[in-house]
Design a protein around this motif. Structure first.
Motif, PDB file in Angstrom:
ATOM      1  N   PRO A 119       0.858  -1.195   0.000  1.00 22.17           N
ATOM      2  CA  PRO A 119       0.000   0.000   0.000  1.00 22.17           C
ATOM      3  C   PRO A 119       0.892   1.243   0.000  1.00 22.17           C
ATOM      4  O   PRO A 119       1.896   1.291   0.706  1.00 22.17           O
ATOM      5  N   ILE A 120       0.537   2.218  -0.839  1.00 18.84           N
ATOM      6  CA  ILE A 120       1.343   3.437  -0.916  1.00 18.84           C
ATOM      7  C   ILE A 120       0.600   4.667  -0.399  1.00 18.84           C
ATOM      8  O   ILE A 120       1.223   5.664  -0.039  1.00 18.84           O
ATOM      9  N   LEU A 137      -3.333   9.806   3.401  1.00 25.04           N
ATOM     10  CA  LEU A 137      -2.118   9.502   4.147  1.00 25.04           C
ATOM     11  C   LEU A 137      -1.140   8.795   3.213  1.00 25.04           C
ATOM     12  O   LEU A 137      -1.524   7.870   2.490  1.00 25.04           O
ATOM     13  N   THR A 138       0.108   9.226   3.216  1.00 25.96           N
ATOM     14  CA  THR A 138       1.160   8.574   2.445  1.00 25.96           C
ATOM     15  C   THR A 138       1.781   7.487   3.308  1.00 25.96           C
ATOM     16  O   THR A 138       2.219   7.760   4.433  1.00 25.96           O
ATOM     17  N   VAL A 139       1.813   6.266   2.808  1.00 30.94           N
ATOM     18  CA  VAL A 139       2.402   5.148   3.545  1.00 30.94           C
ATOM     19  C   VAL A 139       3.908   5.150   3.286  1.00 30.94           C
ATOM     20  O   VAL A 139       4.352   4.968   2.146  1.00 30.94           O
ATOM     21  N   ASN A 140       4.691   5.369   4.336  1.00 28.81           N
ATOM     22  CA  ASN A 140       6.145   5.450   4.209  1.00 28.81           C
ATOM     23  C   ASN A 140       6.828   4.108   4.408  1.00 28.81           C
ATOM     24  O   ASN A 140       7.934   3.894   3.915  1.00 28.81           O
ATOM     25  N   THR A 160       2.012   9.340   6.876  1.00 28.97           N
ATOM     26  CA  THR A 160       1.987  10.769   7.171  1.00 28.97           C
ATOM     27  C   THR A 160       0.918  11.468   6.335  1.00 28.97           C
ATOM     28  O   THR A 160       0.531  10.984   5.266  1.00 28.97           O
ATOM     29  N   GLY A 161       0.467  12.596   6.838  1.00 24.34           N
ATOM     30  CA  GLY A 161      -0.493  13.430   6.125  1.00 24.34           C
ATOM     31  C   GLY A 161      -0.519  14.806   6.750  1.00 24.34           C
ATOM     32  O   GLY A 161       0.072  15.030   7.816  1.00 24.34           O
ATOM     33  N   VAL A 162      -1.201  15.727   6.105  1.00 28.61           N
ATOM     34  CA  VAL A 162      -1.273  17.116   6.588  1.00 28.61           C
ATOM     35  C   VAL A 162      -2.728  17.556   6.612  1.00 28.61           C
ATOM     36  O   VAL A 162      -3.484  17.296   5.671  1.00 28.61           O
ATOM     37  N   ILE A 163      -3.104  18.213   7.710  1.00 33.39           N
ATOM     38  CA  ILE A 163      -4.444  18.805   7.820  1.00 33.39           C
ATOM     39  C   ILE A 163      -4.309  20.243   8.301  1.00 33.39           C
ATOM     40  O   ILE A 163      -3.225  20.653   8.745  1.00 33.39           O
ATOM     41  N   LYS A 164      -5.383  20.985   8.212  1.00 31.91           N
ATOM     42  CA  LYS A 164      -5.444  22.316   8.828  1.00 31.91           C
ATOM     43  C   LYS A 164      -6.373  22.216  10.020  1.00 31.91           C
ATOM     44  O   LYS A 164      -7.536  21.823   9.873  1.00 31.91           O
ATOM     45  N   ASP A 184       1.698  12.013  11.867  1.00 26.42           N
ATOM     46  CA  ASP A 184       2.714  10.963  11.713  1.00 26.42           C
ATOM     47  C   ASP A 184       2.222   9.767  12.518  1.00 26.42           C
ATOM     48  O   ASP A 184       2.239   9.786  13.749  1.00 26.42           O
ATOM     49  N   ILE A 185       1.758   8.746  11.814  1.00 26.08           N
ATOM     50  CA  ILE A 185       1.050   7.644  12.466  1.00 26.08           C
ATOM     51  C   ILE A 185       1.881   6.365  12.401  1.00 26.08           C
ATOM     52  O   ILE A 185       2.292   5.950  11.318  1.00 26.08           O
TER      53      ILE A 185
END
Length: 192
Positions: A119-120, A137-140, A160-164, A184-185
């Motif tokens: 998964p990416i 979310l980007t799977v690192n 990881t991902g970004v929110i406001k 960062d999960i």
């Protein structure tokens, strides 16, 4: 001859259905001792603050053969850990997380994108303070296989991902305190 053909057909069907059983989706339960959502934000241009939640529950359903997955996570927002008790209480107040009214946040995937067997990215709905917004979310990193200690199937990932935060009615002091929050999960889950 007819008996031999019937036996061969029965064996072929049994093999087919056995293969399908092996390819069935597996459900994994989050390991609460190794699953921690963290988040960071800019603090008045002086530093990047990193906080985490200590209590997370949920499941991951993975079908390796079909390259499909589902993620369903609930975060106990009262488990915020800033490293300082008074600040934990401050963050739980109505200006930010309002945990008295909204004690949990959820993430429910709508699509998991694969590249080969990995998964990416995970698309889904994040709900904080009763407000639901889409997030990717980007799977690192990703692991799927036997747990080295428990000898059960396990999955693990970092994403990881970004929110406001202002989009979730938690934007007090923005922009002095950064509105953009990086998630960062770290997640590990064990087969039931």
């Amino acid at each position: 001859m007819i008996r031999t053909n019937a036996s061969a057909i029965a064996l072929a069907f049994a093999t087919l259905f056995a293969g399908q059983a092996l390819a069935a989706p597996q459900t994994y339960v989050l390991d609460p001792t190794h699953s921690f959502p963290r988040f960071s934000y800019d603090h008045m241009g002086m530093s990047k603050q990193i906080l985490r939640f200590n209590k997370t529950t949920g499941t991951v359903v993975l079908d390796k053969e079909a390259k499909q997955a589902k993620v369903d996570v609930t975060i106990d927002m009262t488990s915020i850990d800033t490293g300082f008790d008074e600040f934990d209480e401050h963050i739980q107040g109505t200006d930010f997380l309002d945990t008295a009214t909204y004690p949990t946040a959820t993430f429910k995937s709508t699509k998991v994108n694969f590249q080969g067997d990995q998964p990416i990215s995970i698309e889904g709905d994040l709900t904080i303070k009763g407000i639901t917004k889409p997030i990717t979310l980007t799977v690192n990193s990703f692991f799927s296989g036997p747990h080295p200690m428990l000898e059960k199937d396990a999955v693990g990932a970092s994403a990881t991902g970004v929110i406001k935060r202002s989009e979730f009615n938690a934007g007090m002091y923005a922009p002095a305190v950064g509105d953009e929050v990086t998630l960062d999960i770290a997640l590990e889950a064990i087969v039931e």
